[in-house]
Scaffold this motif. Structure first.
Motif, PDB file in Angstrom:
ATOM      1  N   GLY A  89    -117.845  10.913  16.908  1.00 20.40           N
ATOM      2  CA  GLY A  89    -118.684  10.956  15.721  1.00 20.40           C
ATOM      3  C   GLY A  89    -118.747  12.352  15.120  1.00 20.40           C
ATOM      4  O   GLY A  89    -118.681  12.522  13.887  1.00 20.40           O
ATOM      5  N   MET A  90    -118.871  13.368  15.960  1.00 25.02           N
ATOM      6  CA  MET A  90    -118.893  14.728  15.454  1.00 25.02           C
ATOM      7  C   MET A  90    -117.535  15.121  14.880  1.00 25.02           C
ATOM      8  O   MET A  90    -117.458  15.814  13.862  1.00 25.02           O
ATOM      9  CB  MET A  90    -119.306  15.690  16.563  1.00 25.02           C
ATOM     10  CG  MET A  90    -120.705  15.483  17.105  1.00 25.02           C
ATOM     11  SD  MET A  90    -122.029  15.590  15.865  1.00 25.02           S
ATOM     12  CE  MET A  90    -122.019  17.338  15.512  1.00 25.02           C
ATOM     13  N   LEU A  91    -116.458  14.689  15.513  1.00 26.83           N
ATOM     14  CA  LEU A  91    -115.126  15.015  14.992  1.00 26.83           C
ATOM     15  C   LEU A  91    -114.881  14.366  13.637  1.00 26.83           C
ATOM     16  O   LEU A  91    -114.188  14.940  12.781  1.00 26.83           O
ATOM     17  CB  LEU A  91    -114.053  14.584  15.986  1.00 26.83           C
ATOM     18  CG  LEU A  91    -113.911  15.459  17.231  1.00 26.83           C
ATOM     19  CD1 LEU A  91    -112.859  14.868  18.168  1.00 26.83           C
ATOM     20  CD2 LEU A  91    -113.542  16.898  16.872  1.00 26.83           C
ATOM     21  N   ALA A  92    -115.423  13.165  13.411  1.00 22.23           N
ATOM     22  CA  ALA A  92    -115.278  12.529  12.102  1.00 22.23           C
ATOM     23  C   ALA A  92    -115.949  13.375  11.021  1.00 22.23           C
ATOM     24  O   ALA A  92    -115.414  13.537   9.913  1.00 22.23           O
ATOM     25  CB  ALA A  92    -115.880  11.127  12.137  1.00 22.23           C
ATOM     26  N   LEU A  93    -117.110  13.951  11.339  1.00 22.62           N
ATOM     27  CA  LEU A  93    -117.773  14.838  10.395  1.00 22.62           C
ATOM     28  C   LEU A  93    -116.980  16.126  10.198  1.00 22.62           C
ATOM     29  O   LEU A  93    -116.908  16.666   9.086  1.00 22.62           O
ATOM     30  CB  LEU A  93    -119.179  15.163  10.893  1.00 22.62           C
ATOM     31  CG  LEU A  93    -120.142  13.984  11.008  1.00 22.62           C
ATOM     32  CD1 LEU A  93    -121.481  14.456  11.580  1.00 22.62           C
ATOM     33  CD2 LEU A  93    -120.353  13.318   9.659  1.00 22.62           C
ATOM     34  N   ALA A  94    -116.392  16.629  11.282  1.00 23.62           N
ATOM     35  CA  ALA A  94    -115.569  17.833  11.171  1.00 23.62           C
ATOM     36  C   ALA A  94    -114.358  17.579  10.283  1.00 23.62           C
ATOM     37  O   ALA A  94    -113.984  18.434   9.469  1.00 23.62           O
ATOM     38  CB  ALA A  94    -115.128  18.296  12.557  1.00 23.62           C
ATOM     39  N   ARG A  95    -113.739  16.413  10.412  1.00 26.59           N
ATOM     40  CA  ARG A  95    -112.587  16.087   9.561  1.00 26.59           C
ATOM     41  C   ARG A  95    -112.998  16.024   8.101  1.00 26.59           C
ATOM     42  O   ARG A  95    -112.265  16.498   7.223  1.00 26.59           O
ATOM     43  CB  ARG A  95    -111.973  14.748  10.003  1.00 26.59           C
ATOM     44  CG  ARG A  95    -110.838  14.263   9.125  1.00 26.59           C
ATOM     45  CD  ARG A  95    -109.688  15.269   9.096  1.00 26.59           C
ATOM     46  NE  ARG A  95    -109.081  15.392  10.413  1.00 26.59           N
ATOM     47  CZ  ARG A  95    -108.488  16.502  10.848  1.00 26.59           C
ATOM     48  NH1 ARG A  95    -108.465  17.585  10.096  1.00 26.59           N
ATOM     49  NH2 ARG A  95    -107.945  16.541  12.045  1.00 26.59           N
ATOM     50  N   GLY A  99    -110.928  18.841   6.325  1.00 31.33           N
ATOM     51  CA  GLY A  99    -109.693  18.262   5.812  1.00 31.33           C
ATOM     52  C   GLY A  99    -108.575  18.395   6.837  1.00 31.33           C
ATOM     53  O   GLY A  99    -108.782  18.215   8.044  1.00 31.33           O
ATOM     54  N   ASP A 100    -107.382  18.739   6.343  1.00 30.97           N
ATOM     55  CA  ASP A 100    -106.230  18.880   7.240  1.00 30.97           C
ATOM     56  C   ASP A 100    -105.984  20.324   7.644  1.00 30.97           C
ATOM     57  O   ASP A 100    -104.955  20.637   8.254  1.00 30.97           O
ATOM     58  CB  ASP A 100    -104.977  18.327   6.553  1.00 30.97           C
ATOM     59  CG  ASP A 100    -105.063  16.824   6.305  1.00 30.97           C
ATOM     60  OD1 ASP A 100    -105.711  16.141   7.119  1.00 30.97           O
ATOM     61  OD2 ASP A 100    -104.501  16.356   5.294  1.00 30.97           O
ATOM     62  N   ASP A 101    -106.920  21.222   7.315  1.00 29.57           N
ATOM     63  CA  ASP A 101    -106.723  22.642   7.613  1.00 29.57           C
ATOM     64  C   ASP A 101    -106.819  22.951   9.095  1.00 29.57           C
ATOM     65  O   ASP A 101    -106.283  23.962   9.554  1.00 29.57           O
ATOM     66  CB  ASP A 101    -107.755  23.491   6.865  1.00 29.57           C
ATOM     67  CG  ASP A 101    -107.551  23.477   5.372  1.00 29.57           C
ATOM     68  OD1 ASP A 101    -106.455  23.083   4.939  1.00 29.57           O
ATOM     69  OD2 ASP A 101    -108.484  23.856   4.642  1.00 29.57           O
TER      70      ASP A 101
END
Length: 295
Positions: A89-95, A99-101
């Motif tokens: 869930g946290m990684l989805a927010l980080a993405r 973005g793709d950076d």
């Protein structure tokens, strides 16, 4: 992860210990709470960025990146950042933020890291290690993925604060867990952290083959004074977090083959002075989060 402050807390045992530290269950609320609050945006994150210094072109692993605020700050300063976190869930927010950076990976810090030896120049671990009972295996992996001369920059709940949050006081010299409920946005979530004495922290770093370079108790960003004069005063006068910079010795052979010897030598190499703050044992101090969100 970053701590939540200025919120009601209950120190009763959580009803369901199996669900402690379930960031997937409150990722959105947690990220929103810590985005611009005093202790994260004006203390923890700026301190980590300042300790990292000039990061342009450096390969940095954000260990416990959470929703990515520290990754974003380092990326914006020219670093090539990779983020890992145990919460999808946290990684989805980080993405969504990055973005793709930034390359992002679902990784538990208790497991082997999916990176080659010496893959990074720096690792940042902001308010993460106090989720772990045993730092040893994690520090060994972080050291493995750092090049010779690389740095681990870490922050944790200050051991003096962790000691003072319960009455009667626990054994300061022991590694002990404590559980409590965070409440924010009307949501109560059970948490568990591990507290260690300062010497156990430094011993864990040096046993893993790191050399202590900095132990820091920084001041908050002066801009916090206008945001909250009382909060600024508290952050300026009371211990909150403890920050470390530890290094992989430039000679890989000297530290890889002789970690015990490096452990002893490093005791004489500490380059920073720890400011020991007086603590009023009666002060009602809230615990601050240490997790995967990278100050």
């Amino acid at each position: 992860m970053e701590p939540v402050t200025d919120v009601p807390e209950s120190f009763a045992q959580p009803a369901d210990p199996a669900q402690v530290n379930d960031y997937d269950g409150f990722a959105e609320a947690y990220s929103a709470e810590t985005e611009n609050n005093l202790v994260n945006a004006y203390y923890a994150r700026p301190a980590m960025v300042a300790l990292a210094g000039d990061v342009a072109g450096r390969r940095i692993l954000d260990a416990g990146c959470g929703s990515g605020p520290l990754s974003a700050a380092l990326r914006d300063r020219g670093a090539v950042v990779t983020g890992i976190d145990a919460s999808a869930g946290m990684l989805a927010l980080a993405r969504r933020r990055l973005g793709d950076d930034v390359a992002l990976h679902l990784v538990d810090l208790n497991d082997r890291l999916p990176f080659a030896d010496g893959a990074f120049d720096d690792v940042v671990a902001s308010l993460v290690l106090h989720y772990l009972e045993d730092w040893g295996p994690t520090l060994a992996e972080l050291r493995r993925v750092l090049r010779p001369g690389g740095r681990l920059i870490a922050s944790v709940d200050h051991p003096f604060v962790a000691y003072t949050i319960r009455d009667p006081r626990p054994d300061y010299s022991a590694t002990t867990s404590y559980t409590f409920d965070w409440t924010f946005n009307g949501q109560s979530v059970p948490m568990r952290f591990w507290r260690k004495p300062l010497h156990a922290m430094t011993d864990a770093f040096t046993t893993a083959g790191f050399r202590l370079a900095v132990i820091s108790e920084p001041q908050p960003d002066p801009a916090a004074r206008e945001l909250s004069p009382d909060g600024f005063h508290d952050l300026s006068t009371k211990p909150t977090f403890l920050f470390f910079v530890v290094e992989v010795p430039p000679s890989a052979a000297g530290s890889d083959d002789q970690p015990a010897a490096e452990h002893e030598r490093s005791r004489s190499r500490v380059e920073a002075t720890v400011r020991i703050s007086a603590i009023n044992e009666r002060r009602d101090q809230q615990p601050c989060e240490t997790g995967q969100d990278g100050a």
